[in-house]
Every structure is written in structure tokens, then in C-alpha cells.
Design a protein around this motif. Structure first.
Motif, PDB file in Angstrom:
ATOM      1  N   ASN A   3       0.821  -1.199   0.000  1.00 26.66           N
ATOM      2  CA  ASN A   3       0.000   0.000   0.000  1.00 26.66           C
ATOM      3  C   ASN A   3       0.861   1.258   0.000  1.00 26.66           C
ATOM      4  O   ASN A   3       0.458   2.287  -0.514  1.00 26.66           O
ATOM      5  N   PHE A   4       2.061   1.168   0.560  1.00 28.16           N
ATOM      6  CA  PHE A   4       2.998   2.281   0.572  1.00 28.16           C
ATOM      7  C   PHE A   4       3.487   2.599  -0.847  1.00 28.16           C
ATOM      8  O   PHE A   4       3.790   3.732  -1.160  1.00 28.16           O
ATOM      9  N   ARG A   5       3.535   1.586  -1.711  1.00 26.07           N
ATOM     10  CA  ARG A   5       3.975   1.781  -3.097  1.00 26.07           C
ATOM     11  C   ARG A   5       2.815   2.045  -4.043  1.00 26.07           C
ATOM     12  O   ARG A   5       3.018   2.599  -5.125  1.00 26.07           O
ATOM     13  N   ASN A   6       1.599   1.663  -3.689  1.00 26.66           N
ATOM     14  CA  ASN A   6       0.463   1.795  -4.606  1.00 26.66           C
ATOM     15  C   ASN A   6       0.121   3.245  -4.922  1.00 26.66           C
ATOM     16  O   ASN A   6      -0.056   3.595  -6.090  1.00 26.66           O
ATOM     17  N   LEU A   7       0.002   4.082  -3.905  1.00 31.83           N
ATOM     18  CA  LEU A   7      -0.432   5.457  -4.124  1.00 31.83           C
ATOM     19  C   LEU A   7       0.534   6.243  -5.006  1.00 31.83           C
ATOM     20  O   LEU A   7       0.096   6.855  -5.995  1.00 31.83           O
ATOM     21  N   PRO A   8       1.842   6.264  -4.730  1.00 32.65           N
ATOM     22  CA  PRO A   8       2.734   6.993  -5.646  1.00 32.65           C
ATOM     23  C   PRO A   8       2.744   6.415  -7.060  1.00 32.65           C
ATOM     24  O   PRO A   8       2.906   7.162  -8.026  1.00 32.65           O
ATOM     25  N   THR A  55      12.284   3.643  -3.565  1.00 36.41           N
ATOM     26  CA  THR A  55      11.842   2.934  -2.361  1.00 36.41           C
ATOM     27  C   THR A  55      11.577   1.456  -2.594  1.00 36.41           C
ATOM     28  O   THR A  55      11.496   0.703  -1.625  1.00 36.41           O
ATOM     29  N   SER A  56      11.437   1.043  -3.844  1.00 30.91           N
ATOM     30  CA  SER A  56      11.084  -0.354  -4.075  1.00 30.91           C
ATOM     31  C   SER A  56      12.057  -1.068  -5.003  1.00 30.91           C
ATOM     32  O   SER A  56      11.720  -2.092  -5.568  1.00 30.91           O
ATOM     33  N   TRP A  57      13.252  -0.514  -5.153  1.00 28.85           N
ATOM     34  CA  TRP A  57      14.260  -1.195  -5.967  1.00 28.85           C
ATOM     35  C   TRP A  57      14.663  -2.483  -5.271  1.00 28.85           C
ATOM     36  O   TRP A  57      14.842  -2.517  -4.063  1.00 28.85           O
ATOM     37  N   ASP A  58      14.842  -3.540  -5.997  1.00 27.04           N
ATOM     38  CA  ASP A  58      15.214  -4.870  -5.513  1.00 27.04           C
ATOM     39  C   ASP A  58      14.157  -5.522  -4.631  1.00 27.04           C
ATOM     40  O   ASP A  58      14.459  -6.466  -3.911  1.00 27.04           O
ATOM     41  N   LEU A  59      12.950  -5.031  -4.665  1.00 29.49           N
ATOM     42  CA  LEU A  59      11.837  -5.718  -4.008  1.00 29.49           C
ATOM     43  C   LEU A  59      11.124  -6.559  -5.069  1.00 29.49           C
ATOM     44  O   LEU A  59      11.287  -6.336  -6.270  1.00 29.49           O
ATOM     45  N   ALA A  82       4.335  -3.945 -11.727  1.00 24.38           N
ATOM     46  CA  ALA A  82       5.427  -2.970 -11.743  1.00 24.38           C
ATOM     47  C   ALA A  82       6.697  -3.656 -11.266  1.00 24.38           C
ATOM     48  O   ALA A  82       6.875  -3.908 -10.079  1.00 24.38           O
ATOM     49  N   SER A  83       7.569  -3.968 -12.209  1.00 23.73           N
ATOM     50  CA  SER A  83       8.855  -4.577 -11.882  1.00 23.73           C
ATOM     51  C   SER A  83       9.915  -3.476 -11.825  1.00 23.73           C
ATOM     52  O   SER A  83       9.625  -2.302 -12.061  1.00 23.73           O
TER      53      SER A  83
END
Length: 120
Positions: A3-8, A55-59, A82-83
Motif C-alpha cells: 500500500n505504501f507503493r500503490n499510491l505513488p 523505495t522499491s528497488w530490488d523488491l 510494476a517490476s
């Protein structure tokens, strides 16, 4: 964390649409406002795409499933994935489009049709 990545992510994808709607709503006589609003929306897209990227690199890839419709007993979903590669491309395309619009403010200063150009 998702959810932290969805909005942006959604902000970066929908900001150009917000720019289009806002520019179409402004009268042609507000040329400076049209360019500033367009640049502000694209800057928002760039910042949110960069935020998602850093914020989500390598996740693991972010996959958002949206229920589209149901036909009988068969549900159809639309997935947004989203990769790392797609987030990198989103940030690069947002950066280049922001630079093009920034250059276009000066380039288009003598021409008419700002509203058409910046609504694209």
C-alpha cells in the motif's frame, strides 16, 4: 508495504491525465497558467515515479489486481505489474517528458495554440 507503493505509482500514472483535464479547463487567455499547471503535474509524476523507483528497488514486483467484470461464473481481472525495469522506464519517461515541457515553455512563447500543445 505494498500500500505504501500503490499510491505513488497511481499518482505517477494518472498525473498526465490530471494535466490534460486541468489544461482543458483553463481558458486560452491564461497562457502562463497553462504552462505552469502542465509543468506542475509532470513534476508530480516525476517525483512520484522516482519515489516508487527508489523505495522499491530490488523488491519483488508489485502486482495489483483489479476486478474488471464477471461473465457468468468467470471473473475477469486487470493486473498492473510494476517490476524494477518498468519502474525505471516510468521514471525515465517522466523525466524526459518534464524536460520537453520545460523547453517548450520558451519554444512556444511566440506561437498560438498553447492549450492544444500542453494538453497533449
Amino acid at each position: 508495504m505494498d500500500n505504501f507503493r500503490n499510491l505513488p505509482l497511481f499518482i505517477s500514472l494518472l498525473a498526465p491525465l490530471g494535466s490534460f483535464v486541468t489544461v482543458c479547463a483553463l481558458p486560452e487567455r491564461y497562457r502562463r497558467a497553462i504552462s505552469v499547471v502542465s509543468l506542475a503535474w509532470l513534476l508530480l509524476a516525476l517525483l512520484s515515479a522516482s519515489w516508487v523507483l527508489f523505495t522499491s528497488w530490488d523488491l519483488p514486483p508489485l502486482v495489483i489486481g483489479l476486478d474488471w467484470f464477471v461473465l457468468g461464473e468467470h471473473p475477469f481481472t486487470a493486473d498492473l505489474a510494476a517490476s524494477n525495469r518498468s519502474m525505471m522506464m516510468l521514471a525515465v519517461v517522466s523525466f524526459i517528458s518534464f524536460l520537453v515541457h520545460l523547453y517548450s515553455v520558451t519554444y512556444m512563447s511566440e506561437f498560438t495554440g498553447w492549450k492544444k500543445y500542453f494538453a497533449m
